[in-house]
Motif scaffolding. Sequence first.
Motif, short mmCIF file in Angstrom:
data_model
loop_
_atom_site.label_atom_id
_atom_site.label_comp_id
_atom_site.label_asym_id
_atom_site.label_seq_id
_atom_site.Cartn_x
_atom_site.Cartn_y
_atom_site.Cartn_z
N GLY A 121 0.80 -1.20 -0.01
CA GLY A 121 0.09 0.02 0.09
C GLY A 121 0.96 1.26 0.19
N THR A 122 2.13 1.10 0.36
CA THR A 122 3.07 2.31 0.25
C THR A 122 3.74 2.46 -0.71
OG1 THR A 122 4.89 1.17 1.25
CG2 THR A 122 3.18 2.28 2.62
N SER A 123 3.68 1.46 -1.83
CA SER A 123 4.14 1.42 -3.21
C SER A 123 3.50 0.64 -4.27
CB SER A 123 5.72 0.81 -3.16
OG SER A 123 5.77 -0.43 -2.73
N ILE A 124 3.71 0.72 -5.29
CA ILE A 124 2.99 -0.24 -6.45
C ILE A 124 4.06 -0.30 -7.45
CG2 ILE A 124 2.54 1.98 -7.69
CD1 ILE A 124 -0.09 0.57 -8.55
N GLY A 125 3.96 -1.80 -7.89
CA GLY A 125 4.81 -2.33 -8.92
C GLY A 125 3.95 -2.25 -10.14
N LEU A 126 4.81 -1.59 -11.29
CA LEU A 126 3.99 -1.37 -12.62
C LEU A 126 5.04 -1.81 -13.77
CD1 LEU A 126 2.33 2.05 -11.72
CD2 LEU A 126 1.17 -0.25 -12.03
N LYS A 127 4.37 -1.96 -14.85
CA LYS A 127 5.21 -1.98 -15.86
C LYS A 127 5.48 -0.67 -16.51
CE LYS A 127 6.24 -4.65 -20.17
NZ LYS A 127 7.62 -5.00 -20.05
N CYS A 128 6.64 -0.08 -16.29
CA CYS A 128 6.96 1.30 -16.62
C CYS A 128 7.65 1.60 -18.02
CB CYS A 128 7.52 1.98 -15.64
SG CYS A 128 7.05 2.06 -14.12
N GLY A 129 7.67 0.60 -18.80
CA GLY A 129 8.39 0.60 -20.01
C GLY A 129 8.42 -0.80 -20.91
#
Length: 113
Positions: free
Chosen positions: A41-49
């Motif tokens: 909840g304090t961070s999020i993992g995302l496909k950023c490229g």
Amino acid sequence: MNAEELLAYCLAKPGAWQDEPWEGDVVAKVADKIFAFLGSGTSIGLKCGATRLEADEWLLQYPDDARVMAYIGRSGWNTLDVGGGIPDERILEAVDDSYAMVVAKLPKSRRPS
């Protein structure tokens, strides 16, 4: 933005659903593919490229709040801190982009309409 708002934003995407593939680690999926890791909840993992090079732009722009995601970072995934130096609007744009990249890789028959 808090964790509940971020999860709700992810789940509002067409075809998105919540899963907990590992105890205590919430993810948002489309079809059977993860597009957001929401764990703590304090961070999020995302496909950023599409590539590591593209995703590195986040590290350069937000060195204190973006880092390469463990294990899958080589494929363009980053962990972005929520509530830090990255504006909420940029986090939401990153969610949109991650979702779009994951959907684009799905077979057409499995893409949400």
